[in-house]
Design a protein around this motif. Structure first.
Motif, mmCIF file in Angstrom:
data_model
loop_
_atom_site.group_PDB
_atom_site.id
_atom_site.type_symbol
_atom_site.label_atom_id
_atom_site.label_comp_id
_atom_site.label_asym_id
_atom_site.label_seq_id
_atom_site.Cartn_x
_atom_site.Cartn_y
_atom_site.Cartn_z
ATOM 1 N N VAL A 144 22.219 -1.497 74.563
ATOM 2 C CA VAL A 144 21.735 -1.852 75.899
ATOM 3 C C VAL A 144 20.383 -2.563 75.796
ATOM 4 O O VAL A 144 19.508 -2.155 75.031
ATOM 5 C CB VAL A 144 21.573 -0.586 76.775
ATOM 6 C CG1 VAL A 144 21.002 -0.948 78.138
ATOM 7 C CG2 VAL A 144 22.907 0.130 76.923
ATOM 8 N N LEU A 145 20.251 -3.629 76.563
ATOM 9 C CA LEU A 145 18.956 -4.283 76.743
ATOM 10 C C LEU A 145 18.413 -3.846 78.094
ATOM 11 O O LEU A 145 19.023 -4.101 79.136
ATOM 12 C CB LEU A 145 19.108 -5.809 76.713
ATOM 13 C CG LEU A 145 17.861 -6.614 77.115
ATOM 14 C CD1 LEU A 145 16.712 -6.341 76.154
ATOM 15 C CD2 LEU A 145 18.176 -8.101 77.173
ATOM 16 N N GLY A 146 17.291 -3.141 78.074
ATOM 17 C CA GLY A 146 16.678 -2.669 79.308
ATOM 18 C C GLY A 146 15.434 -3.481 79.634
ATOM 19 O O GLY A 146 14.567 -3.668 78.783
ATOM 20 N N ARG A 147 15.349 -3.971 80.870
ATOM 21 C CA ARG A 147 14.192 -4.752 81.311
ATOM 22 C C ARG A 147 13.763 -4.254 82.691
ATOM 23 O O ARG A 147 14.616 -3.911 83.520
ATOM 24 C CB ARG A 147 14.528 -6.241 81.382
ATOM 25 C CG ARG A 147 14.742 -6.897 80.018
ATOM 26 C CD ARG A 147 15.333 -8.273 80.153
ATOM 27 N NE ARG A 147 16.725 -8.192 80.612
ATOM 28 C CZ ARG A 147 17.494 -9.263 80.823
ATOM 29 N NH1 ARG A 147 17.003 -10.472 80.626
ATOM 30 N NH2 ARG A 147 18.748 -9.112 81.226
ATOM 31 N N HIS A 202 19.873 -3.124 83.338
ATOM 32 C CA HIS A 202 20.364 -2.834 81.994
ATOM 33 C C HIS A 202 21.550 -3.744 81.712
ATOM 34 O O HIS A 202 22.412 -3.927 82.578
ATOM 35 C CB HIS A 202 20.798 -1.366 81.879
ATOM 36 C CG HIS A 202 19.671 -0.407 82.030
ATOM 37 N ND1 HIS A 202 19.268 0.086 83.257
ATOM 38 C CD2 HIS A 202 18.842 0.137 81.105
ATOM 39 C CE1 HIS A 202 18.250 0.905 83.081
ATOM 40 N NE2 HIS A 202 17.966 0.965 81.788
ATOM 41 N N THR A 203 21.576 -4.307 80.517
ATOM 42 C CA THR A 203 22.633 -5.241 80.140
ATOM 43 C C THR A 203 23.332 -4.748 78.885
ATOM 44 O O THR A 203 22.672 -4.396 77.894
ATOM 45 C CB THR A 203 22.051 -6.648 79.886
ATOM 46 O OG1 THR A 203 21.301 -7.070 81.033
ATOM 47 C CG2 THR A 203 23.162 -7.648 79.607
ATOM 48 N N ASP A 204 24.644 -4.714 78.906
ATOM 49 C CA ASP A 204 25.437 -4.341 77.740
ATOM 50 C C ASP A 204 25.406 -5.504 76.744
ATOM 51 O O ASP A 204 25.910 -6.595 77.022
ATOM 52 C CB ASP A 204 26.879 -4.052 78.170
ATOM 53 C CG ASP A 204 27.770 -3.633 77.004
ATOM 54 O OD1 ASP A 204 27.308 -3.701 75.847
ATOM 55 O OD2 ASP A 204 28.929 -3.236 77.248
ATOM 56 N N ILE A 205 24.777 -5.276 75.587
ATOM 57 C CA ILE A 205 24.682 -6.330 74.562
ATOM 58 C C ILE A 205 25.397 -5.908 73.282
ATOM 59 O O ILE A 205 25.050 -6.356 72.188
ATOM 60 C CB ILE A 205 23.205 -6.667 74.255
ATOM 61 C CG1 ILE A 205 22.452 -5.417 73.777
ATOM 62 C CG2 ILE A 205 22.519 -7.282 75.470
ATOM 63 C CD1 ILE A 205 21.077 -5.730 73.203
ATOM 64 N N SER A 206 26.408 -5.058 73.424
ATOM 65 C CA SER A 206 27.106 -4.540 72.246
ATOM 66 C C SER A 206 27.699 -5.657 71.404
ATOM 67 O O SER A 206 27.603 -5.650 70.166
ATOM 68 C CB SER A 206 28.206 -3.569 72.678
ATOM 69 O OG SER A 206 27.662 -2.468 73.365
ATOM 70 N N SER A 207 28.345 -6.631 72.053
ATOM 71 C CA SER A 207 28.971 -7.718 71.299
ATOM 72 C C SER A 207 27.917 -8.566 70.607
ATOM 73 O O SER A 207 28.107 -8.999 69.459
ATOM 74 C CB SER A 207 29.829 -8.586 72.223
ATOM 75 O OG SER A 207 29.046 -9.163 73.247
ATOM 76 N N LEU A 208 26.776 -8.799 71.274
ATOM 77 C CA LEU A 208 25.694 -9.570 70.650
ATOM 78 C C LEU A 208 25.105 -8.824 69.463
ATOM 79 O O LEU A 208 24.793 -9.422 68.424
ATOM 80 C CB LEU A 208 24.603 -9.858 71.682
ATOM 81 C CG LEU A 208 24.970 -10.803 72.829
ATOM 82 C CD1 LEU A 208 23.812 -10.905 73.815
ATOM 83 C CD2 LEU A 208 25.324 -12.182 72.293
#
Length: 243
Positions: free
Chosen positions: A31-34, A53-59
């Motif tokens: 997760v990217l939290g901003r 919060h953004t799911d960045i699992s694939s990245l």
């Protein structure tokens, strides 16, 4: 980080961080939290924070794959010089026991010239696999390029000398079985108190490895030559310039 920003404006009003949380199936969600503090009370504590919060699992997966490719030797699968350089900088900061063991594959050019580079590549992969059997998870095996490998071991010299003895015995057993002739020359340097810089140990180990290589060259090449003649049925001249 979020709690520090929420507690005081001294940490600024915005934050950005990456973390992971385990899913119910045991896999990881990255997760990217901003966020940003939009208002504070009289003591500077956050009253309202707006963020996402953004799911960045694939990245993150793509990043891990790329990082792995950057740090690994594509032929043998062990670490490469790039990873080794970073590791040596780190262990120098730790100041613990450190040993460096250099290994050189003897006769690789003979194998390449008489059986082809695909067989030479197989010999290098075999060397890496044999050396990997003698290191711990916290140790490092890297290929420097060509026919040279280096093992970085965070343990006293007495332990490494015993391990080197085990490696030599394993190589004797391998060659006795009649497979590709795996002849290695070694050079060991260490510092039990961490007072010697890793770069110095690397140079010392390399110099000692070359001393051993020169000392055993004739006998080592004679064994490889005999194996090649038995394998190919062709005579390999003693004065072959490829020796």
């Amino acid at each position: 980080m979020q709690m520090r920003v929420a507690a005081s404006p001294a940490e600024g009003d915005a934050f950005s961080c990456t973390y992971r949380t385990r899913r119910a199936d045991g896999t990881w969600l990255w997760v990217l939290g901003r966020g940003c503090v939009t208002s504070r009370d009289s003591e500077g504590r956050a009253l309202r924070i707006v963020g996402m919060h953004t799911d960045i699992s694939s990245l993150q997966h793509d990043r891990n794959v790329l990082e792995k490719k950057i740090r690994l030797d594509p032929l043998t699968g062990v670490y490469n010089r790039y990873h080794l350089d970073g590791l040596l900088q780190q262990v120098h900061k730790d100041r613990g026991p450190l040993s460096v063991l250099m290994a050189d594959v003897n006769g690789l050019k003979m194998i390449n010239d008489h059986l082809g580079h695909h067989t030479g590549d197989e010999l290098l992969r075999t060397a890496a696999q044999q050396l990997l059997k003698h290191i711990r998870q916290e140790d490092c095996l890297a290929r420097l390029g060509g026919d040279e490998f280096v093992m970085v071991l965070s343990c006293p010299g007495s332990v490494v000398r015993e391990r080197l003895s085990s490696i030599r015995k394993a190589l004797e057993a391998w060659n006795a079985a009649g497979g590709l002739p795996l002849e290695l020359s070694f050079g060991l340097a260490g510092s039990d108190d961490g007072s010697v810089a890793p770069e110095v140990l690397l140079r010392q180990a390399d110099a000692r490895m070359m001393e051993e290589k020169n000392r055993v060259r004739a006998a080592s090449h004679a064994r490889i030559r005999a194996w090649l003649e038995a394998r190919t049925g062709r005579k390999v001249p003693v004065d072959d310039p490829r020796l």
